[in-house]
Design an enzyme around this catalytic site. Structure first.
Site, short mmCIF file in Angstrom:
data_model
loop_
_atom_site.label_atom_id
_atom_site.label_comp_id
_atom_site.label_asym_id
_atom_site.label_seq_id
_atom_site.Cartn_x
_atom_site.Cartn_y
_atom_site.Cartn_z
CD GLU A 104 -2.72 1.17 2.47
OE1 GLU A 104 -2.66 0.52 3.35
OE2 GLU A 104 -3.45 2.36 2.65
NE ARG A 110 3.88 -8.71 10.14
CZ ARG A 110 3.64 -7.36 9.35
NH1 ARG A 110 4.51 -6.60 9.51
NH2 ARG A 110 2.67 -7.25 8.81
CE LYS A 136 3.20 0.20 4.82
NZ LYS A 136 2.75 0.10 3.39
#
Ligand code: ATP
Ligand code: MG
Length: 566
Positions: A44, A269, A279
């Site tokens: 994104e 992850r 982020k």
């Protein structure tokens, strides 16, 4: 800790097949996808990419490469409020730099908005989606809990005609933000909360960085993601573990629409010690000026690592070393640094640099000469260079001690040390200023001890680096330490990570001295400063007048302690 430095086997490039490769091997055997392998990286564009994204890029691109398949870069740009063209540009640059070769395949979810809308209409027509007027709070209240089933919305049984009309009017901008949503009609009593009539579209009156004001309804991640994968013909949709519970929803939408249905596969992850990765937090560090931008070399972003001097190959090796797992864990940041060191050791031009200079006058030396130095002991092809030597040189202040502890093998009053590539010198005199600080050493050299050609058999325990005063190039050097003071910031439950920031994460050395070899260097060039570490010329602060170096990573000092061999 999953990956720690002690269980890393140096340069073991033996590829261990991870479980995703096993799935693909099986698919190829059963011809599930007609021999095709097509992966994607779907960021994104709401921030810069970090090292966790790098792991995902290396994994997805690596699979496409290893199976001669395809790899797409796709922007999952479905939320106009947080996204920006700056992020799109930085992501493209970072993926390319890292070697993720998407050829000409850059896609945008926003290009699929029309198609997604059509599919939503199809689900309404099938009686599988409805417009709900419940405000977000009511909707949350009716959703139930893990132990209690949810309650159906009074709007759940609207007629198809009414739903089609309302959805059309949602699209046309007749309602305000939050007034209506489109929901999938699945099961309000599903044990998986995500299947309790999830939202597919919400109203957001915001300009989108690509579609402008064309849309005021935007698809949710769960609704959009499978469609994006399907449109692009992705075969293996690889994502992180937190999406495992979303998989039934991914599958439900694609099954209901009866369109190409990729397989979603989850992996753990990447988490790193001493690092925050989300982020949202990285954006906060930038906005609140804890760092000077997304590419501040203390950040775990790809752009920061690039600026700091990390190489794409080293990051790729790191991704290879840590592998892919099905269980969340935290990897030592030392493993990353190890990978960087290993790569830079093979590639880096060596130079001598004195960060904290102390002047040495070699009283019995006259004239000047050029000495031969090895450019890279790991790579004979890199050859040799000339290093100017003269009566006045700089050495590192810390390489001299007036009252040394036991085992100090460098320069002491009356003691001897070897100057790398040059001679053995003896410290005859220590000159101090009025405050008692050592400002100069007067030394004498022995011509017979010249490196390589000298006839003397004299041995000393220490070897130190130096730079000739006359030819020295001035520069600023920036030394970085970890940005956070604790290994696992997530485990500090009652502390905000911002309170864990290391106040000494940046040390600026204003007046370092370098051998003249670096004069022709350009921003981005990498060096090993002998005995100090790996350094790279900063691309942001270097000007015509001022050279600025970043310390990429420290060095394990081996040769200075090996008995002063040449
Ligand atoms: P963050 O949670 O750090 O804000 P994100 O998941 O919101 O990141 P996206 O832009 O949605 O960021 O991520 C793009 C891809 O990168 C996704 O497929 C995601 O699974 C993957 N990814 C994100 N963070 C990591 C990580 N730490 N390790 C591995 N892959 C990751
Ligand atoms: Mg995300």
């Amino acid at each position: 800790m999953e990956n720690n430095i002690s269980n890393i086997n140096d340069s073991s490039k033996e590829k261990s097949k991870n479980f995703i490769y096993e799935i693909i091997d099986e698919d190829l055997k059963t011809n599930k996808w007609n021999g095709k392998v097509h992966t994607r990286f779907p960021p994104e564009p709401n921030g810069y990419l970090h090292i966790g994204h790098a792991k995902s890029i290396c994994l997805n691109y690596g699979i496409a490469r290893d199976y001669t398949g395809k790899f797409n870069l796709r922007f999952d740009d479905t939320n106009p409020t947080k996204e920006d063209q700056e992020y799109v540009d930085s992501i493209i640059e970072d993926v390319k730099w890292l070697g993720g070769d998407f050829e000409d395949r850059i896609f945008y979810a926003s290009d699929y908005f029309d198609k997604m809308y059509e599919w939503a209409v199809l689900l309404i027509k099938k009686g599988k989606a409805y417009v709900d007027d419940s405000d977000p709070e009511t909707m949350r209240g009716l959703r139930g809990t893990v132990t209690e089933v949810g309650t159906e919305s009074p709007n759940r049984n609207r007629s198809i005609e009414e739903n089609l009309d309302l959805f059309n009017r949602m699209k046309n901008g007749e309602f305000k933000n939050g007034e209506k949503v489109l929901r999938a009609k699945i099961d309000m009593s599903s044990p998986n909360m995500l299947l309790r009539d999830p939202v597919m579209y919400r109203i957001i009156h915001s300009e989108h960085h690509r579609t402008g004001n064309k849309w005021c309804i935007y698809p949710t991640y769960d609704w959009a993601h499978g469609l994006e994968d399907s449109i692009e013909g992705i075969t293996h949709s690889i994502c992180t573990l937190e999406f495992e519970v979303h998989r039934p929803l991914y599958d439900w939408f694609l099954n209901e629409l009866e369109i190409h249905h990729p397989q979603q596969i989850e992996f753990a992850r990447l988490n790193l010690t001493y690092t925050v990765m989300s982020k949202r937090k990285l954006l906060e560090l930038v906005e609140q000026k804890f760092v000077d931008g997304w590419d501040d070399p203390r950040m775990p972003t790809i752009s920061a690592y690039r600026r700091r001097g990390y190489t794409p190959e080293a990051i790729q090796n790191f991704a290879e070393i840590i592998g892919v797992a099905k269980r969340d864990a935290i990897t030592e940041v030392a493993v990353l640094e190890h990978a960087i060191r290993e790569d830079l050791n093979k590639k880096s031009q060596r130079v001598m640099a004195v960060l904290d200079p102390l002047k040495v006058v070699i009283t019995n030396y006259e004239g000047e000469e050029e000495l031969e130095a090895v450019n890279n002991p790991e790579d004979a092809e890199m050859g040799h260079r000339k290093v100017p030597f003269s009566k006045e040189i700089y050495i590192e202040k810390s390489d001299f001690m007036e009252n040394p502890p036991k085992g100090f093998h460098r320069l002491i009053p009356g003691g001897e040390v070897r100057l790398r590539y040059a001679y053995i010198i003896k410290c005859d005199d220590v000159i101090k200023n009025e405050n008692g600080e050592v400002v100069q050493l007067n030394c004498s050299y022995d011509v017979e001890t010249k490196s390589g050609t000298g006839t003397s058999t004299k041995k000393v325990k220490g070897t130190i680096h130096w730079v000739s005063v006359k030819e020295a190039v001035d520069c600023e050097v920036r030394l970085y330490d970890r940005l956070l003071t604790v290994e696992d910031p997530a485990s500090e439950k009652d502390k905000d990570y911002k309170d864990l920031i290391n106040p000494n994460s940046l040390e600026v050395v204003p007046n370092a001295k370098l051998e003249p070899f670096v004069k022709s260097a350009k921003p981005g060039d990498r060096y090993q400063f002998e005995r100090q570490g790996y350094f790279c010329i900063d691309t942001k602060y270097t000007t015509k007048e001022k050279l600025v170096f970043n310390r990429t990573v420290t060095l394990k000092d081996t040769w200075a302690k090996t008995g002063g061999k040449k």
